[in-house]
Design a protein around this motif. Sequence first.
Motif: not given
Length: 206
Positions: A77-88, A109-116
């Motif tokens: 919530p503080q720094c969503p820029q570095l937790w996105t699907v695209e960045f990960i 949401a983070v684990r979903t991005a890692l799986l994606a």
Amino acid sequence: GLELNPIVPQAAITDQLCDSWDEKYIKILTQIAFAHQIHIDYLQATLLIGDARNLILQVHESGFQADAIFLDPFSPPQCPQLWTVEFIQKVSECLHQNGLLATYSCAAAVRTALLAAGLVVSSTPPIGRRTPGTIAGHPKHGEESTISSLPPLSQAEAEHLRTRAAIPYRDPSLSDTAAMILKRRQEEIQVSTLESSSQWRKRWRR
């Protein structure tokens, strides 16, 4: 937000935050903080200062492959820029096939991005906090890998990834503001038919 100020690592040295450490390590960190790189017999390191979304593209283009990555931005919530699907996704492309990525976050949401990004996800024991962290790595076919030897997510954790909480942060251009990324996710949550995280908690607290 994003840490773009080169004074920050230098302040850690000048404010003597590392004084309890071995002098050898203080010298190494001082060199990195002020010169942004060090090349000695047993260590070659470079400190990159700037928007990580731009820098990860440079790292990827260089062909660098990391044996270990610690993903440690401020909370989603503080720094969503570095937790996105695209960045990960870009981060995962810089992870060696036998490498591991670790983060303190267990957010769905983070684990979903890692799986994606095609990674396999497992939990770490809680350290200094009540909730576990997350460790991830590339799946390996035909032989054992480090990540395959770790336990899978629990049933509760796996079901959490099928709730609205697991809707990931998105930044298609890797340049959106935090407010835009948060708004985009909130809009996706509002129209989602997935189970709410509160309903998920109630089921697992019975």
